[in-house]
Design an enzyme around this catalytic site. Structure first.
Site, PDB file in Angstrom:
ATOM      1  N   GLY A 149       0.820  -1.210   0.000  1.00  0.00           N
ATOM      2  CA  GLY A 149       0.000   0.000   0.000  1.00  0.00           C
ATOM      3  C   GLY A 149       0.850   1.254   0.000  1.00  0.00           C
ATOM      4  CD  GLU A 202       4.588 -15.418  -7.973  1.00  0.00           C
ATOM      5  OE1 GLU A 202       4.064 -14.412  -8.498  1.00  0.00           O
ATOM      6  OE2 GLU A 202       4.656 -15.571  -6.738  1.00  0.00           O
ATOM      7  CG  HIS A 255     -20.920 -45.371 -14.461  1.00  0.00           C
ATOM      8  ND1 HIS A 255     -21.791 -44.615 -13.726  1.00  0.00           N
ATOM      9  CD2 HIS A 255     -20.134 -46.031 -13.562  1.00  0.00           C
ATOM     10  CE1 HIS A 255     -21.539 -44.784 -12.432  1.00  0.00           C
ATOM     11  NE2 HIS A 255     -20.531 -45.655 -12.311  1.00  0.00           N
ATOM     12  CB  SER A 291       1.659  -9.040 -10.296  1.00  0.00           C
ATOM     13  OG  SER A 291       2.853  -9.799 -10.165  1.00  0.00           O
ATOM     14  CB  ALA A 303      -6.691 -11.651   0.668  1.00  0.00           C
ATOM     15  NE  ARG A 359       5.581 -22.115  -3.499  1.00  0.00           N
ATOM     16  CZ  ARG A 359       5.469 -20.807  -3.603  1.00  0.00           C
ATOM     17  NH1 ARG A 359       4.888 -20.111  -2.639  1.00  0.00           N
ATOM     18  NH2 ARG A 359       5.926 -20.169  -4.659  1.00  0.00           N
ATOM     19  CG  HIS A 365       0.709 -13.357 -12.147  1.00  0.00           C
ATOM     20  ND1 HIS A 365       1.283 -13.381 -10.884  1.00  0.00           N
ATOM     21  CD2 HIS A 365       1.618 -12.753 -12.949  1.00  0.00           C
ATOM     22  CE1 HIS A 365       2.479 -12.818 -10.933  1.00  0.00           C
ATOM     23  NE2 HIS A 365       2.702 -12.424 -12.171  1.00  0.00           N
ATOM     24  CE  LYS A 391      -0.673 -11.005  -8.491  1.00  0.00           C
ATOM     25  NZ  LYS A 391      -0.542 -11.189  -7.109  1.00  0.00           N
ATOM     26  CG  ASN A 406      -1.978   1.850   8.350  1.00  0.00           C
ATOM     27  OD1 ASN A 406      -2.082   1.031   7.441  1.00  0.00           O
ATOM     28  ND2 ASN A 406      -1.457   1.554   9.530  1.00  0.00           N
ATOM     29  NE  ARG A 407      -5.833  -2.669  11.242  1.00  0.00           N
ATOM     30  CZ  ARG A 407      -5.009  -3.346  12.040  1.00  0.00           C
ATOM     31  NH1 ARG A 407      -5.252  -3.428  13.323  1.00  0.00           N
ATOM     32  NH2 ARG A 407      -3.940  -3.950  11.548  1.00  0.00           N
TER      33      ARG A 407
HETATM   34  C1  6PG Z   1       3.063 -10.847  -7.125  1.00  0.00           C
HETATM   35  C2  6PG Z   1       3.269 -11.973  -6.175  1.00  0.00           C
HETATM   36  C3  6PG Z   1       2.636 -11.627  -4.882  1.00  0.00           C
HETATM   37  C4  6PG Z   1       3.163 -12.426  -3.730  1.00  0.00           C
HETATM   38  C5  6PG Z   1       2.389 -13.643  -3.482  1.00  0.00           C
HETATM   39  C6  6PG Z   1       3.213 -14.887  -3.349  1.00  0.00           C
HETATM   40  O1  6PG Z   1       2.470 -11.120  -8.152  1.00  0.00           O
HETATM   41  O2  6PG Z   1       3.482  -9.732  -6.831  1.00  0.00           O
HETATM   42  O3  6PG Z   1       2.711 -13.144  -6.637  1.00  0.00           O
HETATM   43  O4  6PG Z   1       1.268 -11.677  -5.054  1.00  0.00           O
HETATM   44  O5  6PG Z   1       4.506 -12.638  -3.747  1.00  0.00           O
HETATM   45  O6  6PG Z   1       1.739 -13.331  -2.292  1.00  0.00           O
HETATM   46  O7  6PG Z   1       2.527 -15.713  -2.571  1.00  0.00           O
HETATM   47  P1  6PG Z   1       3.058 -16.917  -1.735  1.00  0.00           P
HETATM   48  O8  6PG Z   1       3.314 -16.369  -0.384  1.00  0.00           O
HETATM   49  O9  6PG Z   1       1.881 -17.829  -1.787  1.00  0.00           O
HETATM   50  O10 6PG Z   1       4.278 -17.443  -2.382  1.00  0.00           O
END
Ligand code: 6PG
Length: 471
Positions: free
Chosen positions: A15, A191, A453, A130, A78, A289, A187, A184, A33-34
């Site tokens: 932010g 990633e 089936h 991102s 989120a 992971r 994405h 996103k 901000n809070r």
């Molecule tokens: C981005 C990243 C961003 C962040 C994720 C990764 O696009 O800028 O993807 O969103 O790094 O939160 O998430 P993990 O903690 O699940 O790896």
């Protein structure tokens, strides 16, 4: 005092950097901000940009500080915090104001919030951002979902703050409701696969060939000069080369092999499954992971089963070329899967997602940015009816040349007991996909045998049953 053009709530890393980016582009921004101290600390550290920043101590003050109709960006974690902020803002804002959720929301939450606000609340936009801290500050990739007319109102700000690829801003309206947050999420799923495949190649070089971090760094740095050129390969070379000041050893060797995950990768796999689209390279990366987190179980299993010792010695130039090509082939499959999930979601939710545009706005600013995405954008633009990257003329040629290397690397890794879950999932996907006659005839026969089936026949229409000999 002159009112702000836009507001932002949530001065955490993302932010704060986004707010500075907006202020730097000449927009006046009201921030809240809070914790009030954070708001003032932020304004005090903004230097000359403070002239464009209005620090606000309450939500009411924030709303009052913005010119109506007010766009207000939420950059809060989120989940529940987003609902709480919306509930707190709702009575303070007008119908025509726009709340923009710029966090990593689950698109299903975005759809729900949009539907809830549609009756009486302000307008709502779900916006994927991102690029991490650096991207937020100097140019992220921005994926917008929601009503198009609301997007048009904030477009000048997004156009100014987004990353640029050859002068083109990496931001776009991708479709209604949850489209932006869905894209996103995918994405991030891609990633995960990208990072996992890079880590698998690192594992082969470290455990199969016995190379040191520094040597592996220079291999990735070299690959970054070629077709794998990307932010993730570039930072891989950098992190492998970094020394821990405390121990004097490569920092990567001092880091515990237990990966975190916040959920977007997992959501990608879940959505792929619920749409019935194979995204196995991404799923394998998510599972890897989870398996990485089972550190003590893995250590116990190593004691129980042992691991093969490597005797490969330094890799030849030919072996390195094979690893590079395997990574390239695996990457093609992972991206093909991710784009196929988006195409299916687009049909399911009536979004009309522009696949070429998505690839284009990912060319800069975001974590998976690469020259590869330029080729994907061209491939989709050149074959607008094709949703499967593997069937576009360019990528089918790439794949034809690269899959034998993926095969070799996966086979040799299996022999050596080196785990390559995402690369092997990619290979299995490719081999299953390119085989016109598969083995599901047997599955159908089994289903008919135990559950009547029914099955389709190759020689005539309709649903049929086998004459199974049962007791
Ligand atoms: C981005 C990243 C961003 C962040 C994720 C990764 O696009 O800028 O993807 O969103 O790094 O939160 O998430 P993990 O903690 O699940 O790896």
């Amino acid at each position: 005092m002159e009112k702000a053009d836009i507001g932002l709530i949530g001065l955490g890393t993302m932010g704060a950097n986004l707010a500075l980016n907006i202020a730097e582009k000449g927009f006046r921004i009201a921030v809240y901000n809070r914790t009030t101290e954070r708001t003032h600390e932020f304004a005090a550290e903004a230097g000359p940009l403070a002239a464009n920043i209005i620090p606000c101590d309450s939500l009411q003050a924030l709303v009052d500080a913005i010119k109506p109709p007010r766009p207000i960006i939420l950059m809060v974690p989120a989940g529940a915090p987003v609902d709480e902020q919306i509930a707190a803002l709702d009575p303070l804002v007008a119908r025509d104001d726009i709340i923009i959720d710029a966090g990593n929301a689950n698109f299903r939450d975005t759809r729900r919030r949009m539907a809830e606000l549609a009756e009486t609340g302000p307008r709502f936009i779900g916006m994927g951002v991102s690029g991490g801290e650096e991207g937020a500050r100097h140019g992220p990739s921005i994926m917008v979902g929601g009503p198009e007319d609301s997007y048009r109102r904030i477009e000048p700000v997004l156009e100014a703050i987004a990353a640029r690829y050859e002068g083109e801003a990496c931001q776009a309206w991708l479709g209604p409701d949850g489209a932006g947050h869905f894209v996103k999420t995918i994405h991030n799923g891609i990633e995960y696969a990208d990072m996992q495949m890079i880590a698998e190649i690192y594992g082969i070089l470290r455990d199969g060939y016995g190379l040191e971090a520094r040597d592996i760094a220079s291999i990735f740095a070299r690959w970054n000069e070629g077709r794998l050129n990307s932010y993730l390969i570039e930072i891989t070379a950098e992190v492998l080369d970094a020394i821990d000041p405390e121990t004097g050893k490569p920092i990567v060797d001092e880091i515990l092999d237990r990966a975190g995950q916040k959920g977007t990768g997992r959501w990608s796999a879940i959505e792929a499954q619920s749409l019935g689209v194979p995204a196995t390279a991404i799923e394998a990366a998510v599972a890897a992971r989870s398996l990485s987190a089972m550190k003590s179980e893995r250590e116990a299993a190593e004691k129980r089963y042992g691991i093969p010792t490597s005797s490969a010695g330094a890799p030849s130039e030919q072996a390195l070329a094979s690893l590079e090509a395997a990574l390239f082939a695996g990457k093609i499959v992972a991206y093909a899967q991710g784009f196929a999930v988006m195409a299916a979601a687009s049909r399911e939710f009536g979004w009309n997602l522009p696949l070429g545009t998505i690839a284009r706005i990912w060319r800069a600013g975001c974590i998976i940015r690469s020259q590869f995405l330029g080729a994907i954008a061209d491939a989709f633009d050149g074959a607008p009816e094709t949703e499967n990257l593997l069937m576009t003329p360019t990528f089918s040629q790439y794949m034809e040349a690269a899959h034998p290397h993926l095969r070799r690397v996966v086979a040799q890794s299996a022999e050596a007991g080196l785990p390559v879950p995402s690369l092997s999932a990619a290979l299995a996907h490719f081999d299953t996909f390119r085989r016109g006659r598969g083995t599901a005839n047997l599955i159908q026969a089994q289903r008919d045998f135990f559950g009547a089936h029914g099955f389709e026949r190759i020689d005539r229409e309709g649903s049929h049953h086998g004459a199974w000999k049962k007791d």
